[in-house]
Design an enzyme around this catalytic site. Structure first.
Site, PDB file in Angstrom:
ATOM      1  N   GLU A  20     128.136 111.389  55.610  1.00  0.00           N
ATOM      2  CA  GLU A  20     129.331 110.784  56.200  1.00  0.00           C
ATOM      3  C   GLU A  20     130.306 111.898  56.558  1.00  0.00           C
ATOM      4  O   GLU A  20     129.981 113.076  56.518  1.00  0.00           O
ATOM      5  CB  GLU A  20     129.955 109.789  55.218  1.00  0.00           C
ATOM      6  CG  GLU A  20     130.284 110.400  53.863  1.00  0.00           C
ATOM      7  CD  GLU A  20     130.747 109.379  52.844  1.00  0.00           C
ATOM      8  OE1 GLU A  20     131.335 108.360  53.233  1.00  0.00           O
ATOM      9  OE2 GLU A  20     130.532 109.607  51.631  1.00  0.00           O
ATOM     10  N   ASP A  59     140.466 113.095  51.870  1.00  0.00           N
ATOM     11  CA  ASP A  59     139.900 113.135  53.220  1.00  0.00           C
ATOM     12  C   ASP A  59     140.735 113.993  54.169  1.00  0.00           C
ATOM     13  O   ASP A  59     141.138 113.542  55.244  1.00  0.00           O
ATOM     14  CB  ASP A  59     139.766 111.715  53.791  1.00  0.00           C
ATOM     15  CG  ASP A  59     139.026 110.778  52.873  1.00  0.00           C
ATOM     16  OD1 ASP A  59     138.136 111.235  52.154  1.00  0.00           O
ATOM     17  OD2 ASP A  59     139.346 109.569  52.868  1.00  0.00           O
TER      18      ASP A  59
END
Length: 532
Positions: free
Chosen positions: A183, A15
């Protein structure tokens, strides 16, 4: 010209949130249940990166949170002369229910000190900040819906943040939905367009990055006519799988790069297992004549080698299938400093207090006080370091005299509480002090036969070779002796079993004292070697 060898952050570093301030580049990565939290990395050339610390360290406590919970998807930005860091803490995951708290901390320098956290609400996760050139600040994130008859990922929402009042407006507006899972949103304003960069398909083999744009921040947003800016979902043999979840950064020269996660799986019986976890990569990108983002080398597959800097036009087009050239790396920790090196070592959920990880009681040794069982979400006694390559050797020197089967210490390969393989120095009435391999697979624990060992310190070694893990040992003198058995390291991955898991493989040292009598073991040194 510099050459990026992807992944630039190897092992469990998912991430990525990338930022440039002046000539300096920074990346923040997720840490989930591991401490310290929010790993920070620095570079001046985009090719060579150094871990410079963590944003959430002293006093940060995640005890009680589940495996693969904790700190998700940090977002690092810079505005009004400060670094801003948004992050989510996932406190529970049970069926359709998630308990999530989102926070903002700020600092004058990326190394801190960071401010007290501001609570941003609990509506979802993957919160990032967009600092509009008009002076307003916005949060964009995933709206979670717990109702079982509704899609859990119910859309991407924005909400204005009021920095003078240290709060949000409380009014979230849905700006984007699609039938698939979306997302990891990030907003950018370029000219008259607002661009919404989106992670699509879920953070598995179907992962990818797409784009949408609008003339108005609140929409409506037009989706890129191409399926994906970046994905390897259609290329199962590509070395960088699961490519997705990205952020953009612009160089001082005006070039664009995309930071994203990917995985390098190992194979077992033809199936892929991402034991190293999700890693951070960089790609050169550019906007085409129609204003859509594209990989600079063409197509939608990640490049392993990427040229950056001067004379890069087309330079990485022929490098997309080559092997990364990170080289052999090795380090030794002799535990002769005043504190554990947190750029190297992690612990579970909270820092180990000085009486548990004692570096002063016997100088030049780590005296590790035994803790809870491997099932605990509270007080395990374990130090861990990321596995960065499929060929890894980890060696420790252990001086310990356990007195019962409830005292044990030794090197461990750790994924989470339901997936680990541990070479123990332990004791029982039948065998005295001995070695034994203990393995947890889901809810099942298995133990090998005992291996007799002499008195005194022991050198213990774990060797990872792709999907397989083996152990060996020696005393103060003598040749290495194998511990019988080859163990399935491929099970220590996101992709094994039915559970959703998001971290990666660590190796380290673990001590257990299930009677809580204050038993300790001394660790004289630890050595780690990675071979690409």
């Amino acid at each position: 010209m510099a050459v990026i060898n992807n992944p630039v952050l190897r092992g469990f570093n998912p991430d990525p949130s990338i930022l440039r301030v002046g000539e300096d580049y920074y990346i923040a990565t997720s840490t989930f249940e591991f401490h310290p939290s929010v790993r920070l990395h620095h570079s001046t050339d985009l090719a060579t990166w150094t871990t410079i610390g963590h944003a959430l360290d002293d006093g940060f406590d995640l005890r009680g949170i589940p495996d693969s919970g904790g700190v998700w998807a940090p977002s690092l930005s810079h505005a009004e002369g400060k670094f801003w860091l948004a992050y989510s803490i996932v406190r529970s995951m049970d069926g359709d229910d998630k308990d999530i708290d989102n926070y903002l901390v700020t600092a004058d320098a990326v190394t801190g000190p960071w401010s007290a956290p501001v609570h941003l609400g609990s509506r979802g996760f993957d919160f990032s900040f967009f600092h509009d050139p008009d002076g307003r600040h916005w949060i964009v994130g995933v709206q979670w819906d717990q109702r079982p008859e509704h899609p859990s990922f119910s859309g991407l929402v924005v909400e204005q943040y009021l920095p003078d009042e240290r709060r949000t407006t409380g009014d979230a507006i849905t700006i984007y939905r699609e039938d698939g899972l979306v997302e990891g949103p990030n907003l950018y304003r370029l000219g008259d367009w607002y661009y919404l960069l989106i992670a699509a398909g879920g953070t598995g083999w179907n992962h990818g990055i797409t784009l949408a744009r609008s003339r108005d921040l609140l929409g409506p947003y037009e989706r890129d006519p191409r399926e994906a800016v970046l994905t390897t979902r259609d290329a199962p043999g590509h070395p960088l799988q699961k490519a997705g979840h990205g952020e953009l950064v612009q160089t001082p020269e005006g070039d664009w790069l995309l930071a994203h996660l990917a995985s390098r799986p190992t194979l077992h019986l033809g199936e892929r297992y991402s034991t190293l976890g999700r890693e951070t990569c960089l790609q050169r990108v550019a906007f085409d004549a129609d204003g859509w983002l594209r990989l600079a080398h063409g197509g939608h597959h990640a490049a392993v080698e990427v040229a950056v800097g001067a004379a890069t036009d087309g330079a990485d087009a022929a490098m997309t299938e080559t092997d990364a050239a990170a080289g052999v790396r090795e380090w030794v920790d002799e535990f002769d400093g005043p504190v554990l090196d947190s750029a190297r070592w992690s612990t579970l959920r909270a820092a180990l207090p000085p009486h548990v990880a004692d570096l002063t009681g016997r100088p030049g040794r780590l005296r590790l006080r035994g803790g809870h069982s491997a099932a605990s979400v509270f007080d395990q006694s374990m130090i861990l370091t990321r596995v960065e390559e499929h060929r890894t050797e980890f060696e420790v020197v252990v001086d310990a005299e356990p007195r019962s089967p409830r005292e044990a210490v030794g090197p461990i390969a750790w994924y989470d509480r339901s997936g680990w393989i541990w070479l123990q120095v332990t004791h029982d009435r039948e065998n005295g002090r001995h070695l034994r391999v203990v393995r947890r697979d889901g809810s099942t624990t298995t133990r090998s036969a005992a291996v007799a060992v002499p008195e005194g310190p022991l050198r213990l070694r774990a060797v990872l070779n792709g999907p397989e893990l083996r152990f060996s040992w020696t005393g103060a003198e003598g040749e290495w002796a194998p511990v019988p058995g080859a163990y399935p390291a491929w099970t220590l991955s996101d992709d094994y079993g039915p559970r959703l898991r998001f971290t990666g493989l660590f190796v380290g040292v673990r001590a257990e004292d299930l009677d809580g009598r204050g038993w300790t073991a001394d660790i004289a040194s630890a050595r780690l070697r990675f071979t690409p």
